[in-house]
Design a protein around this motif. Structure first.
Motif, PDB file in Angstrom:
ATOM      1  N   HIS A  84       0.839  -1.195   0.000  1.00  0.00           N
ATOM      2  CA  HIS A  84       0.000   0.000   0.000  1.00  0.00           C
ATOM      3  C   HIS A  84       0.876   1.248   0.000  1.00  0.00           C
ATOM      4  N   ASN A 107      -4.606   4.370  -7.174  1.00  0.00           N
ATOM      5  CA  ASN A 107      -5.710   4.568  -6.241  1.00  0.00           C
ATOM      6  C   ASN A 107      -6.707   5.579  -6.808  1.00  0.00           C
ATOM      7  N   GLU A 126      -6.903   6.018  -0.832  1.00  0.00           N
ATOM      8  CA  GLU A 126      -6.241   4.702  -0.821  1.00  0.00           C
ATOM      9  C   GLU A 126      -7.050   3.625  -0.117  1.00  0.00           C
ATOM     10  N   GLU A 127      -7.954   4.009   0.778  1.00  0.00           N
ATOM     11  CA  GLU A 127      -8.735   3.002   1.504  1.00  0.00           C
ATOM     12  C   GLU A 127      -9.923   2.475   0.695  1.00  0.00           C
ATOM     13  N   ASP A 407     -15.855  -4.823   2.825  1.00  0.00           N
ATOM     14  CA  ASP A 407     -15.211  -4.791   4.147  1.00  0.00           C
ATOM     15  C   ASP A 407     -15.680  -5.961   5.013  1.00  0.00           C
TER      16      ASP A 407
END
Length: 482
Positions: A84, A107, A126-127, A407
């Motif tokens: 990452h 991203n 980025e998440e 998630d």
């Protein structure tokens, strides 16, 4: 059971520019091919984009090699799977010993304009990228290559590094153009198969039909039977059927759907040849038996066997596969045998399809949408996706809710035990994930005034109502090579 609150991303202003994830680079290397200094370029077997300067390719491959080796010091059997950074995400996959595939994804980001003519401010999100989703995309790339070319090791045995490089370039330069990373989601993680629910009598008719075809034509090795992109029956191993199903439903079938829907006088519409008592035709191979110059060529595929793999030809007459010399006589025999019976079966299945819709009742916007996946038989069902192809993923829910589903899936992947997670979004939606007995169910409910107990009861009713649904006309047939 876990209950959390989840806030969506802040909405951008009208002048903000939002950029979706995109492919920056994709390369394949083998560290054993250039072990000495000055031979680093020999490690690189494929690199996209092609116009990258040589030293930059060597530098990027060397960095990935160093990351993998460094992480091996902590866990020799589980090297790094992703890296990452603020601007991009790198994914690493070792499909065969010492062969590494690396995919670098930019991203998603938002450009916000500044006053006084200053350059816009870039915010990287980025998440928003999930490792499970894009890691699955890398594995799909290798599986699709292996389906049509066999393993990397097979190419090395047949013609060394030169042949492997040729095969990689021929396949991936075209295949990477079909990757649309902004459309990837939870269904890419599952790589499941949508089954068509069928009554027992019609199912037995189909099984009898398949048996007659395989007995009458000795070249046929495996058969799969589909209806409306849904699988009814398959003689292939699960992993082979999984990747073949993805190819058929996201690539081959969509390419032929436009001509079939064209008007009678349209130049796109395929010419109807042969027996007019049926509506069957080949999707691969000959388009016109009457043409003396017609070429009877079918794409090769590789499927798993106990001893390794088997090379076959894929013949698609509403679907199927093979490898020996496939002659005009064989194709005509297949057409006369399969076409009329397939036409009758299509009528029976269409009638069952009508019955299923009548039982389901009139179409209206439901208060819930769901994704279901069974790890044991790869059965997959989604009422969230209105359309899912290689180039587009049309969903009926907001991307923020799809992110919550991803998630929850990541949380499920961390534990082996059965689990249930309930999330309340700030948009008043409830999102529920249940993992039990190798099955996963994800539900999105639009009931803003419901409480936790009511949501749980609604999910139980959904399980009771839809738990028994799930079974796939086109016909896929494969003949063994000799």
């Amino acid at each position: 059971m876990v209950c959390v609150s989840y806030s969506p991303r802040m909405a951008s202003g009208m002048q903000d520019k939002q950029y979706t994830p995109s492919l920056l680079s994709f390369f394949i290397y083998n560290p054993t091919f250039g072990p000495r200094e000055g031979e680093e370029e020999k490690k690189i077997l494929f690199y996209h984009p092609i116009d990258v300067e040589k030293n930059e390719k060597i530098r990027n491959v060397g960095l990935c090699e160093a990351i993998v080796q460094f992480t091996r010091t902590f866990c020799p059997t589980k090297p790094a799977k992703s890296l990452h950074t603020q601007k991009n995400r790198q994914f690493f996959f070792e499909p065969e010993d010492n062969f590494w595939i690396v995919m670098v994804v930019r991203n998603p980001m938002i450009e916000k304009p500044n006053k006084d003519g200053k350059p816009p401010t870039t915010e990287y999100q980025e998440e928003e990228i999930l490792d499970t989703v894009y890691g699955a995309v890398v594995r799909q790339c290798y599986s699709m290559y292996k389906l049509f070319n066999g393993t990397f090791g097979r190419a090395m045995e047949a013609g060394g590094v030169e042949l492997l490089i040729q095969k990689l370039e021929k396949f991936f330069y075209r295949y990477l153009q079909t990757l649309h990373l902004q459309s990837c989601d939870l269904l890419d993680v599952f790589g499941g198969i949508s089954f068509f629910p069928l009554d027992k009598m019609t199912y037995l008719k189909i099984q009898s039909f398949v048996n007659r075809v395989e007995e009458s034509l000795s070249l046929i090795k495996y058969t799969a039977f589909l209806y409306n992109d849904q699988l009814i029956w398959s003689g292939l191993e699960q992993d082979d059927m999984r990747i073949l199903y993805k190819y058929l439903t996201t690539s081959l079938f969509p390419r032929h759907s436009e001509p079939e829907l064209a008007g009678r006088d349209s130049p796109l519409r395929p010419e109807v040849t042969g027996n007019l008592l049926h509506y069957g035709r080949f999707l691969t191979g000959p388009t016109n038996f009457k043409d003396p110059e017609a070429k009877f060529r079918f794409p090769k595929i590789f499927v798993s066997t106990e001893d390794g793999y088997e090379e076959l030809h894929l013949i698609v007459y509403k679907v199927r596969e093979t490898s020996v010399e496939l002659t005009r006589a064989f194709c005509e025999q297949l057409d006369s045998l399969v076409g009329p019976q397939l036409t009758l079966l299509a009528s029976d299945i269409c009638e069952q399809f009508t019955i299923n819709r009548r039982i389901a009742g009139p179409e209206k916007e439901p208060q819930f949408k769901f994704i279901y996946f069974n790890h044991m038989n790869l059965a997959e069902k989604s009422t969230i996706h209105m359309r899912k192809t290689a180039s587009v993923s049309l969903t009926s829910v907001h991307p923020d809710l799809m992110k919550i589903l991803g998630d929850i899936n990541c949380d499920f992947a961390r534990v082996d035990e059965d689990e249930e997670i309930i999330v309340k979004a700030m948009t008043d939606y409830w999102v529920v994930g249940k993992k039990s007995d190798q099955r996963e169910l994800y539900v999105i409910l639009n009931q803003k005034n419901a409480n936790l107990i009511e949501v749980n009861e609604e999910v139980k009713r959904l399980c009771a109502t839809h738990g028994k649904t799930l079974k796939p006309v086109g016909v896929a047939v494969m003949a063994a090579s000799v």
